[in-house]
Scaffold this active site. Structure first.
Site, PDB file in Angstrom:
ATOM      1  N   ASN A   1       9.815   0.344  -1.749  1.00 22.31           N
ATOM      2  CA  ASN A   1       9.461   0.005  -0.420  1.00 22.31           C
ATOM      3  C   ASN A   1       9.837  -1.447   0.301  1.00 22.31           C
ATOM      4  O   ASN A   1       9.052  -1.696   0.893  1.00 22.31           O
ATOM      5  CB  ASN A   1       8.055   0.703  -0.144  1.00 22.31           C
ATOM      6  CG  ASN A   1       7.242  -0.293  -0.630  1.00 22.31           C
ATOM      7  OD1 ASN A   1       7.442  -1.158  -1.684  1.00 22.31           O
ATOM      8  ND2 ASN A   1       5.706  -0.486  -0.163  1.00 22.31           N
TER       9      ASN A   1
ATOM     10  N   ASP B   1       0.327   3.970   6.052  1.00 18.16           N
ATOM     11  CA  ASP B   1       0.585   3.395   4.521  1.00 18.16           C
ATOM     12  C   ASP B   1       0.017   4.418   3.784  1.00 18.16           C
ATOM     13  O   ASP B   1       1.182   5.320   2.959  1.00 18.16           O
ATOM     14  CB  ASP B   1      -0.470   2.382   4.644  1.00 18.16           C
ATOM     15  CG  ASP B   1       0.023   0.906   4.858  1.00 18.16           C
ATOM     16  OD1 ASP B   1       1.649   0.792   4.836  1.00 18.16           O
ATOM     17  OD2 ASP B   1      -0.553   0.019   5.661  1.00 18.16           O
TER      18      ASP B   1
ATOM     19  N   GLN C   1     -17.798  27.194  19.119  1.00 20.23           N
ATOM     20  CA  GLN C   1     -16.745  27.682  19.031  1.00 20.23           C
ATOM     21  C   GLN C   1     -16.614  28.749  20.309  1.00 20.23           C
ATOM     22  O   GLN C   1     -17.509  29.096  20.887  1.00 20.23           O
ATOM     23  CB  GLN C   1     -16.983  28.595  17.655  1.00 20.23           C
ATOM     24  CG  GLN C   1     -16.905  27.817  16.512  1.00 20.23           C
ATOM     25  CD  GLN C   1     -16.986  28.688  15.201  1.00 20.23           C
ATOM     26  OE1 GLN C   1     -18.407  28.806  14.959  1.00 20.23           O
ATOM     27  NE2 GLN C   1     -16.123  29.061  14.308  1.00 20.23           N
TER      28      GLN C   1
ATOM     29  N   GLU D   1       1.504  -0.767   9.115  1.00 16.88           N
ATOM     30  CA  GLU D   1       0.584   0.039   9.417  1.00 16.88           C
ATOM     31  C   GLU D   1       0.544   0.428  10.996  1.00 16.88           C
ATOM     32  O   GLU D   1       0.618   1.533  11.347  1.00 16.88           O
ATOM     33  CB  GLU D   1      -0.703   0.083   8.804  1.00 16.88           C
ATOM     34  CG  GLU D   1      -2.028   1.003   9.267  1.00 16.88           C
ATOM     35  CD  GLU D   1      -1.993   2.220   8.525  1.00 16.88           C
ATOM     36  OE1 GLU D   1      -1.504   2.458   7.659  1.00 16.88           O
ATOM     37  OE2 GLU D   1      -2.279   3.352   9.546  1.00 16.88           O
TER      38      GLU D   1
ATOM     39  N   GLY E   1      -9.008  24.369  20.782  1.00 18.41           N
ATOM     40  CA  GLY E   1      -9.692  25.325  21.852  1.00 18.41           C
ATOM     41  C   GLY E   1     -11.168  25.076  21.749  1.00 18.41           C
ATOM     42  O   GLY E   1     -11.863  25.791  22.778  1.00 18.41           O
TER      43      GLY E   1
ATOM     44  N   HIS F   1      12.048  -4.216   2.497  1.00 19.84           N
ATOM     45  CA  HIS F   1      12.633  -4.091   3.667  1.00 19.84           C
ATOM     46  C   HIS F   1      14.015  -3.554   3.662  1.00 19.84           C
ATOM     47  O   HIS F   1      14.687  -3.641   2.593  1.00 19.84           O
ATOM     48  CB  HIS F   1      12.579  -5.548   4.561  1.00 19.84           C
ATOM     49  CG  HIS F   1      13.227  -6.603   3.817  1.00 19.84           C
ATOM     50  ND1 HIS F   1      14.771  -6.791   3.889  1.00 19.84           N
ATOM     51  CD2 HIS F   1      12.913  -7.426   3.064  1.00 19.84           C
ATOM     52  CE1 HIS F   1      15.236  -7.773   3.143  1.00 19.84           C
ATOM     53  NE2 HIS F   1      14.338  -8.290   2.692  1.00 19.84           N
TER      54      HIS F   1
ATOM     55  N   ALA G   1       8.065  -3.000   9.886  1.00 20.93           N
ATOM     56  CA  ALA G   1       6.833  -1.821   9.903  1.00 20.93           C
ATOM     57  C   ALA G   1       5.725  -2.301   9.213  1.00 20.93           C
ATOM     58  O   ALA G   1       5.849  -2.372   8.151  1.00 20.93           O
ATOM     59  CB  ALA G   1       7.318  -0.546   9.605  1.00 20.93           C
TER      60      ALA G   1
ATOM     61  N   GLN H   1       0.752  -1.346   0.044  1.00 14.34           N
ATOM     62  CA  GLN H   1      -0.149   0.030  -0.052  1.00 14.34           C
ATOM     63  C   GLN H   1       0.596   1.324  -0.138  1.00 14.34           C
ATOM     64  O   GLN H   1       0.708   2.080  -0.660  1.00 14.34           O
ATOM     65  CB  GLN H   1      -0.928   0.129   1.199  1.00 14.34           C
ATOM     66  CG  GLN H   1      -2.033   1.286   1.203  1.00 14.34           C
ATOM     67  CD  GLN H   1      -2.903   0.955   2.386  1.00 14.34           C
ATOM     68  OE1 GLN H   1      -3.376   2.285   2.443  1.00 14.34           O
ATOM     69  NE2 GLN H   1      -2.814   0.025   3.303  1.00 14.34           N
ATOM     70  N   SER H   2       1.866   1.410   0.981  1.00 12.20           N
ATOM     71  CA  SER H   2       2.480   2.800   1.028  1.00 12.20           C
ATOM     72  C   SER H   2       3.006   3.198  -0.381  1.00 12.20           C
ATOM     73  O   SER H   2       2.956   4.305  -0.685  1.00 12.20           O
ATOM     74  CB  SER H   2       3.492   2.708   2.167  1.00 12.20           C
ATOM     75  OG  SER H   2       4.454   1.657   1.811  1.00 12.20           O
TER      76      SER H   2
END
Length: 432
Positions: A97, A173, A277, A141, A253, A99, A139, A18-19
């Site tokens: 990508n 990903d 708000q 997700e 906030g 390893h 690694a 995926q990535s």
């Protein structure tokens, strides 16, 4: 005019799952010529992962590999190395990508690719930055999310389900793929001035961490004050020395929360998100829309700081307002007053919303054959002079002969590559 911004850019895509594919698919949709390298016989792991039909590629693969060319190639063979070298010589971008150390072992590290083609930009995705103590972890997700602060700050803050929770969004990903795309586009612009390709390293960890920026903001504030006024734990709960989980609070906030609406007993998504708000005028308009005008003169609620101290009472009363209305009725009523509000939409509701099929948000791709049409998310931004077109995904190795012929190989050579295991699974000798 419909000029593809990456028209003429050649990409060698040595990525899977995926990535990486999310990055190279976006490059393809922006007009780049993307050649996806796949393992002979099996291809990208997602082709047969979570399949809806054992004879067809999965939606997982289909949604990440539109408009690419598929070249089956074993880059570990001598012929495979030669073919990949020829591709790199013509490429503007090489993306991988695998390893850590895998490309070095194959002989196509950044240093080697730079020697082959000094103008080629080399993009890589790995789990962690090179400086990280976790650089050698495998690694996925969730690993990226739990090590980048996303999971520890997501989820409920009390009770049985007070556990670190990963996001449903692919922060490690597809988000990493988008981040790498930014780096590659920056490198293309830089090359216009330097004439030279560069090494673009993108870690899944850093892509996740970038989206957790406001949590690092909260950590800085917590270190200073010892509490966080926007969190539901304030003012009655205790804060530790780290940013806690905060349920459905908005996180800055303003006072935002998710409220049950009519039908919540049977519909798990019959909820609406409402934000109060901090500004006095905005609060006044919200009170009038909700019918809570008594809040305007009540010192427990008529200032933002007071509302921070009386969150529970506010949440309870707004919940009463929402409970006998549908999420769409609440959205319509409050939005007219300028209150930030939105219904919680399921994936089904989103994909059934025909207004989103605008050529970019959701798109329908005709894959043909038994698959027919499928839906995916398109290019996430729009350009005033460019509209992407969305074509089908390639069959495994479906462009092998075409790509090899473009590199100058003869029909005889192409046939020999198939026979010797370079571009097709090598056949075992027939038993006697």
């Amino acid at each position: 005019m419909n000029y593809a911004p990456l028209q003429g850019i050649k990409v060698v895509d040595f990525t899977s799952v995926q990535s990486g594919p999310s990055c190279t698919q976006l490059l393809a949709w922006l007009g780049a010529d993307v050649v996806k390298i796949e393992r002979p016989g099996t291809g990208d792991a997602t082709r047969d992962e979570l399949q809806f039909d054992p004879h067809e590629p999965s939606y997982y693969f289909l949604q990440l590999n539109s408009d690419k060319k598929s070249l089956t190639l074993d880059a570990a063979t001598p012929d495979g190395k030669e073919i990949l070298t020829k591709l790199i010589k013509e490429a503007d971008i090489f993306v991988e990508n695998l390893h850590p150390g895998a490309m070095d072992k194959l002989g196509f590290s950044w240093e080697e690719v730079h020697k082959i083609n000094p103008r080629c930009i080399y993009g890589t995705i790995k789990g962690f930055p090179l400086s990280s103590q976790y650089v050698n972890l495998k690694a996925y997700e969730p690993v990226a999310q739990v090590t980048a602060g996303a999971a520890s700050t997501t989820g409920w803050y009390e009770g049985e389900y007070n556990i670190p929770t990963q996001s449903g969004a692919a922060l490690g990903d597809s988000n990493t793929g988008m981040h790498l795309t930014i780096g590659l586009l920056a490198a293309l612009m830089q090359r216009e001035h330097t004439g030279e390709g560069v090494y673009v390293y993108q870690s899944m960890h850093n892509a996740c961490l970038n989206l957790c920026r406001i949590k690092t903001r909260d950590q800085l504030t917590l270190d200073r004050l010892g509490y966080l006024t926007q969190f539901p734990q304030y003012p009655n709960g205790k804060f530790g020395d780290f940013v806690p989980r905060s349920g459905n609070t908005e996180g800055s906030g303003v006072l935002g929360w998710t409220y049950k609406c009519k039908g919540w007993e049977t519909d798990p998504n019959a909820y609406v998100y409402v934000i109060l708000q901090r500004g006095a005028k905005d609060f006044e308009l919200a009170c009038k829309a909700l019918g809570f005008e008594d809040w305007l003169t009540n010192p427990d609620f008529n200032t933002a700081d007071a509302r921070d101290r009386h969150k529970e009472a506010i949440l309870a009363r707004i919940q009463q307002y929402c409970i006998d209305k549908t999420k769409f009725e609440v959205t319509e009523a409050l939005s007219k007053a300028g209150v930030p509000v939105g219904p919680v939409l399921s994936t089904k509701e989103i994909m059934d919303d025909q207004s989103l099929y605008d050529g970019n948000t959701l798109v329908k791709i005709n894959q043909g054959g038994n698959i027919g049409e499928f839906v995916t998310v398109g290019v996430p931004f729009t350009m005033s002079n460019f509209q992407p077109t969305y074509g089908p995904c390639p069959s495994l190795g479906g462009n092998t002969d075409e790509v090899l012929a473009d590199l100058g190989y003869t029909a005889e050579q192409i046939a020999s590559f198939k026979a010797n295991g370079t571009t097709a699974p090598k056949q075992a000798p027939a038993s006697k």
